[in-house]
Design a protein around this motif. Structure first.
Motif, PDB file in Angstrom:
ATOM      1  N   ALA A 385       0.832  -1.202   0.000  1.00 28.73           N
ATOM      2  CA  ALA A 385       0.000   0.000   0.000  1.00 28.73           C
ATOM      3  C   ALA A 385       0.863   1.248   0.000  1.00 28.73           C
ATOM      4  N   ILE A 386       0.689   2.079  -1.020  1.00 30.72           N
ATOM      5  CA  ILE A 386       1.448   3.317  -1.149  1.00 30.72           C
ATOM      6  C   ILE A 386       0.609   4.426  -0.510  1.00 30.72           C
ATOM      7  N   PHE A 387       0.565   4.398   0.813  1.00 27.46           N
ATOM      8  CA  PHE A 387      -0.356   5.224   1.602  1.00 27.46           C
ATOM      9  C   PHE A 387       0.388   6.382   2.258  1.00 27.46           C
ATOM     10  N   THR A 388      -0.219   7.554   2.256  1.00 26.15           N
ATOM     11  CA  THR A 388       0.310   8.796   2.845  1.00 26.15           C
ATOM     12  C   THR A 388       1.809   8.927   2.592  1.00 26.15           C
ATOM     13  N   GLU A 389       2.636   8.830   3.653  1.00 31.72           N
ATOM     14  CA  GLU A 389       4.069   9.103   3.505  1.00 31.72           C
ATOM     15  C   GLU A 389       4.766   8.077   2.625  1.00 31.72           C
ATOM     16  N   VAL A 390       4.186   6.895   2.445  1.00 23.83           N
ATOM     17  CA  VAL A 390       4.818   5.860   1.621  1.00 23.83           C
ATOM     18  C   VAL A 390       4.898   6.319   0.166  1.00 23.83           C
ATOM     19  N   GLN A 391       3.970   7.204  -0.243  1.00 26.72           N
ATOM     20  CA  GLN A 391       4.044   7.757  -1.594  1.00 26.72           C
ATOM     21  C   GLN A 391       5.377   8.469  -1.816  1.00 26.72           C
ATOM     22  N   ARG A 392       5.889   9.112  -0.780  1.00 29.77           N
ATOM     23  CA  ARG A 392       7.196   9.782  -0.908  1.00 29.77           C
ATOM     24  C   ARG A 392       8.299   8.775  -1.181  1.00 29.77           C
ATOM     25  N   TYR A 393       8.212   7.613  -0.536  1.00 27.02           N
ATOM     26  CA  TYR A 393       9.238   6.590  -0.748  1.00 27.02           C
ATOM     27  C   TYR A 393       9.194   6.112  -2.202  1.00 27.02           C
ATOM     28  N   TYR A 394       7.981   5.889  -2.686  1.00 30.90           N
ATOM     29  CA  TYR A 394       7.830   5.422  -4.076  1.00 30.90           C
ATOM     30  C   TYR A 394       8.340   6.484  -5.050  1.00 30.90           C
ATOM     31  N   ASP A 395       7.976   7.732  -4.810  1.00 28.79           N
ATOM     32  CA  ASP A 395       8.415   8.805  -5.701  1.00 28.79           C
ATOM     33  C   ASP A 395       9.932   8.953  -5.703  1.00 28.79           C
ATOM     34  N   ALA A 396      10.555   8.563  -4.584  1.00 27.94           N
ATOM     35  CA  ALA A 396      12.021   8.651  -4.499  1.00 27.94           C
ATOM     36  C   ALA A 396      12.703   7.445  -5.129  1.00 27.94           C
ATOM     37  N   GLY A 397      11.907   6.486  -5.628  1.00 28.44           N
ATOM     38  CA  GLY A 397      12.486   5.363  -6.341  1.00 28.44           C
ATOM     39  C   GLY A 397      12.351   4.013  -5.675  1.00 28.44           C
ATOM     40  N   PHE A 398      11.815   3.952  -4.452  1.00 29.68           N
ATOM     41  CA  PHE A 398      11.665   2.667  -3.782  1.00 29.68           C
ATOM     42  C   PHE A 398      10.515   1.888  -4.420  1.00 29.68           C
ATOM     43  N   THR A 399      10.700   0.575  -4.549  1.00 25.71           N
ATOM     44  CA  THR A 399       9.621  -0.255  -5.083  1.00 25.71           C
ATOM     45  C   THR A 399       9.734  -1.648  -4.490  1.00 25.71           C
ATOM     46  N   VAL A 400       8.862  -2.532  -4.912  1.00 30.13           N
ATOM     47  CA  VAL A 400       8.797  -3.907  -4.409  1.00 30.13           C
ATOM     48  C   VAL A 400       8.851  -4.849  -5.606  1.00 30.13           C
ATOM     49  N   PRO A 401       9.038  -6.166  -5.383  1.00 28.30           N
ATOM     50  CA  PRO A 401       9.095  -7.099  -6.517  1.00 28.30           C
ATOM     51  C   PRO A 401       7.888  -6.978  -7.438  1.00 28.30           C
ATOM     52  N   GLU A 402       8.080  -7.286  -8.708  1.00 27.88           N
ATOM     53  CA  GLU A 402       7.064  -7.028  -9.722  1.00 27.88           C
ATOM     54  C   GLU A 402       5.804  -7.861  -9.575  1.00 27.88           C
TER      55      GLU A 402
END
Length: 1015
Positions: A385-402
């Protein structure tokens, strides 16, 4: 794990081809979500129908006892529904031999014809029909959750491609017979029928477009949880089986259970067993990883230790492992990742450190999944779940297995934060959406009654779906009640979003109303429900404030009251026309949310009027305090009636949320009126004067001039009021004179509030006496206690001849987006009207949200003639510095690498490109210098004008999110007097335009902007 063909991702093209073939098999294009299949059940015999109930006898239901337990449950519900409709008792027969049911060569049969239900590959009776070439399943076999309903040799056959396919087919028959999915949860009565027939034919339901479709029971205290304890002794399996049934009747399949003070898997060990048995896919919320409820951790806090993966990995991993071991035999989607202890950010707020820890969390969780399931983790459905602050992590390039589904989120108030990124379209795990129609938390609560409009749901969910977010839709529905209406729409829409286009929403609401209340009053009920939810979109109860609406400009608060009063009158009149058996459902779904919400809205407007009039030493302040007290008591009685009387007390405690007295997001400790004042009259009669357009009262020390707004020969600007009131004891009436200084100024007396010593004077202009140009006069208000001169300024002009819509005037004026003078289609898309969308009548949006954005070269638009545009003609009687305010729905920064832009031009000039994120609320702190420095996509937000009052600056509880509208201001070049043309040009296709305000007047605040008037 068995892999099945789905209709997600790249398979959409295949579905389009299959759909054309299946059209000949009575698979039809839906327009409202209720017509996914034709109405194949009728209640009168015909040459093309077969009896299901005739002469009081119901056809038997044949099922293989080895079929799924969930299918058995649904078959039992079918028997109950047949009895609900016809009073006839159907027999359930466990059979594996179809020979007696089929027509023999001599035309004879040995067994009673009936309803045959079963799952391909699981039901021997269905497989026999397939083997004998009687049942054609080539278009559903091996697909996800599809079914065929067909007539064979005098029998009705329902065959599912899998367990839920069969279940959905059975419940589809139930609904076609007249049993609403909401028969239990909203007390919807069943219309009695003497006989039931099925129209011969073959009806195919293809797979759903969104694979997992479900709800999240959240924010369940005090209402849902208290009700559950009262009725079932807790949130246990006795309660949840009703929810499982509702979801399956709605063709949903996924659930996040209540978790504030509950642990679904531990509160009642039968909860997960029955969920799996019924056919519900279970999960845990966005912040509860590895099938562990947060309350499971808090009960073991001492044993597990701190919720700190960096320093307590071993014990947390064991906690995760035990959760998966317990639930591995059930159908689940496993939430992975980790936030803080509870629904809060991880760590101490350092994103870099949090990302480093999160990488280790994911590695550890994947290892546990492989260990527990003894398979490649890619074979186990998972989400992040890319929820609240986690969106910042995703935008910075963090991701999970496909293979993990990326669960994107909205902004907690129903605006999706990201569309599906193109680079993620091919990921095997796909993309999903966590969406709120209920919220407890920032930016503000939205949990009491339904405040979501169906047009808004369709607009936002369409954005998600069209951009590839179609693997999971999980909807935060709070207590479930009273969100029945939007839940129903979302689940029907999720099956095939392509079927319900912009403009079809009214057809859906009408079909919903007909399904519950019958045809006689369905149109009126549908309009009431659509209207009250639209009024909520203007301002939700939890974010009301006495200062939201203007009490002196444009009659704004009075217009709000008038529309709520009209709605309540309609709802009350209709209640007494309805049959007694539908009134419980009517109260829950229509009357309570309309009337109670109207009461709360009026309480806050009353508080605003009271506070203003108290400042003016105006006795009418006391009337509004008394009115608010009456409404407050009415609210208590209505909630009590819901809790104790509806359905004989079935919903006790369900309407327990405090909803009056919010000052920030937390729920108030008790319902409490906003501050009011009581005005004591002076000992002697004393005149006060208040004017339209001003909060000041006269006579007043240190205030030299009393002035009305500028008069113009335009509706809404050609008439203003002066209120003359008594500040003391005694009577003013008959002792007040109003003398205009000029013959062209006309003054008439209007009736004011009954029982209050006030006079409303209506000032108008005799335009025939005035030449063109500006003129000034005054109205002299005289009383023995005071004299007040009210200045009158008038601007007369001739409105030019015009054949297209024309707007304008001096100062502030507005144009509704749908009121364009001309419209031009683009090469790939065009602007279209979206009825019912937005805060007012409708909006304009782009019909193809996948249309390519406009091309820019050195900051200039290219190929403008290929871009969708709208033109608005307006007239300026005088030269003016020209400022625009574009009112758009609060679309988020959904594609940050690209931007969110629109272009405007005046009189064919060079288009000005506007960043439509201006005045967007940065609630999740995405645009701080630190976040911007780490992100590969985010761009800084535009600078804002904090003196721009229309956008809410300087006003309490205002933001684009809370307002449901973002005002984007743009200063343009100075314009000369005359007719001009504003062109609105699409650059990015996801923006929705509602209103255009020209020259917004910071000195005359309003929440909605000046009403639009055509010249």
């Amino acid at each position: 794990m068995k892999k099945e063909k789905t209709m997600n991702g790249t398979m959409k093209i295949i579905f389009s081809l299959c759909f054309c073939v299946l059209a000949s098999l009575q698979v039809i294009r839906a327009g409202n979500g209720y017509d996914l299949l034709p109405q194949y059940i009728v209640f009168n015999s015909s040459a093309s129908s077969l009896p299901l109930v005739k002469n009081g006898v119901a056809s038997p239901i044949y099922i293989d006892e080895q079929d799924w337990r969930g299918v058995q449950h649904a078959a039992s519900d079918l028997i109950a529904d047949v009895k609900r409709v016809s009073s006839a008792q159907a027999e359930l027969i466990h059979s594996v031999d179809v020979s007696g049911l089929l027509n023999q060569s001599n035309g004879l049969t040995g067994t009673r014809k009936g309803i045959i239900v079963g799952t391909i590959g699981k039901s021997r009776i269905i497989d026999q029909l397939i083997d004998q070439k009687k049942l054609d399943v080539k278009d559903i076999k091996g697909t996800w959750e599809s079914f065929v309903t067909t007539t064979i040799d005098g029998n009705l056959v329902i065959a599912g491609s899998d367990k839920r396919g069969t279940i959905y087919g059975i419940y589809d028959l139930c609904e076609k017979m007249g049993v609403s999915p909401w028969y239990w949860w909203a007390d919807v009565p069943v219309t009695q029928q003497k006989e039931i027939y099925v129209t011969e034919g073959r009806y195919v339901m293809p797979s759903p477009k969104v694979k997992y479709r479900g709800i999240f029971i959240n924010d369940e205290h005090p209402s849902f949880a208290s009700w559950g304890r009262e009725k079932f002794g807790g949130l246990n399996s006795k309660l949840y089986v009703h929810m499982f049934e509702l979801l399956l009747r709605l063709k949903a399949n996924y659930l996040w259970p209540a978790m504030w003070a509950n642990a679904f898997n531990e509160d009642d060990p039968m909860n997960p067993v029955l969920a799996d048995e019924y056919g519900i896919v279970m999960g845990t919320s966005h912040h509860e990883p590895m099938m562990r409820a947060h309350k499971e951790y808090t009960k073991r806090r001492k044993e597990v230790g701190p919720w700190d993966y960096a320093n307590n990995r071993e014990r947390i991993d064991q906690f995760f492992r035990e959760g998966l071991e317990r639930n591995k035999k059930f159908e689940n989607i496993v939430t992975i990742g980790m936030r803080g202890d509870g629904d809060s950010p991880m760590g101490k707020g350092d994103d870099v450190e949090n990302v480093r820890v999160l990488e280790e969390v994911i590695k550890g969780q994947r290892a546990i999944i492989e260990e527990v399931y003894q398979t490649n983790p890619a074979e186990v459905p998972q989400l992040w779940a890319i929820f609240t602050e986690v969106q910042r992590y995703y935008d910075a390039g963090f991701t999970v297995p496909e293979d993990v589904t990326l669960l994107f989120c909205d902004n907690n108030w129903g605006q999706i934060r990201r569309t599906g990124p193109k680079e993620e379209l091919k990921r095997p795990g796909g993309m999903g959406l966590y969406y709120h129609i209920d919220m407890n938390g920032g930016p503000a609560n939205d949990r009491w009654v339904n405040t979501t409009t169906v047009p808004k749901l369709r607009e936002q969910l369409n954005l998600a779906y069209q951009s590839g977010i179609d693997r999971i839709w999980i909807i935060n529905v709070g207590d479930l009640k009273p969100k029945e209406y939007p839940i129903d729409f979302i689940m029907r829409y999720a099956w095939n979003p392509d079927a319900i286009k912009v403009g079809d929403e009214a057809s859906y609401t009408l079909a919903w109303a007909e399904s519950i209340f019958g045809k006689n009053y369905a149109a009126e009920i549908a309009d009431i429900v659509a209207t009250y939810s639209n009024y909520h979109l203007t301002r939700k109860a939890e974010v009301q404030n006495p200062l939201i609406f203007s009490h002196v400009n444009f009659n704004e608060s009075d217009r709000q009251l008038a529309q709520w009063h009209r709605l309540v009158r309609r709802a009350e009149v209709l209640e007494y026309k309805l049959p007694e058996e539908v009134r419980d459902a009517y109260y829950q779904l229509v009357l309570y949310p309309a009337k109670a919400a109207a009461g709360v809205a009026e309480m806050y407007i009353a508080a605003g009027k009271n506070n203003l009039y108290a400042k003016q030493q105006r006795l009418q302040a006391n009337y509004w305090y008394e009115r608010a007290c009456v409404l407050f008591e009415q609210d208590r009685k209505m909630s009590d009636y819901y809790n104790h009387c509806v359905a004989d007390g079935k919903w006790k405690y369900m309407m327990s949320d405090n909803h009056i007295g919010y000052i920030s997001w937390p729920i108030p400790k008790k319902n409490e009126l906003p501050p009011f004042q009581v005005v004591k009259p002076a000992s002697r009669s004393s005149m006060g004067v208040a004017l339209e357009g001003s909060e000041q009262a006269y006579p007043a020390a240190n205030v030299a001039t009393a002035s009305l707004p500028l008069f113009q020969p335009i509706a809404g600007s050609d008439s203003y009021y002066i209120d003359v009131f008594n500040r003391g004891k005694g009577v003013l009436e008959g002792k007040v004179e109003a003398v205009p200084s000029e013959s062209w100024i006309k003054v008439n007396t209007e009736k004011s509030v009954e029982g209050i010593d006030e006079i409303r004077l209506r000032v108008t202009i005799d335009w025939k006496q005035l030449p063109a140009g500006r003129h000034q006069g005054c109205v002299n208000i005289r009383h023995s206690s005071a004299v007040v001169d009210v200045m009158v300024d008038a601007l007369n002009f001739q409105i030019p001849d015009h054949s297209q819509k024309l707007y304008g005037g001096s100062g502030e004026f507005s144009m509704m987006a749908v009121g364009y003078s001309r419209i031009h289609a683009g090469k790939y898309a065009q602007w279209v009207e979206a009825p019912g969308l937005g805060r007012e009548q409708s909006c304009m949006l782009i019909n193809n949200v996948l249309a390519p954005s406009a091309t820019l070269k050195k900051g200039c638009l290219q190929k403008i003639d290929q871009l969708p545009s709208m033109e608005y003609d307006f007239f300026l009687p005088e030269p003016t510095d020209f400022k625009l305010a574009l009112g758009i729905l609060p679309t988020q920064d959904i594609n940050p690498a690209r931007g969110l832009r629109m272009a405007v031009s005046i009189d064919g000039g060079e288009p000005v490109i506007i960043d439509m994120r201006k005045n967007m609320n940065n609630i999740f702190k995405e645009y701080t210098p630190e976040s911007l420095s780490r992100s590969k996509k985010l761009k800084p937000l535009p600078e804002v004008d904090r003196k721009f009052v229309l956008a809410g600056y300087g006003k309490p509880r205002r933001s684009d999110i809370l307002d449901g509208l973002r005002w984007v201001d743009q200063q343009m070049d100075r314009l000369e007097a005359g007719v001009h043309t504003l062109k609105i040009i699409m650059i990015d296709p996801e923006l929705v335009l509602e209103k255009i305000v020209v020259n917004p007047d910071n000195a005359h605040y309003s929440y909605m902007g000046k009403p639009s008037v055509e010249l």
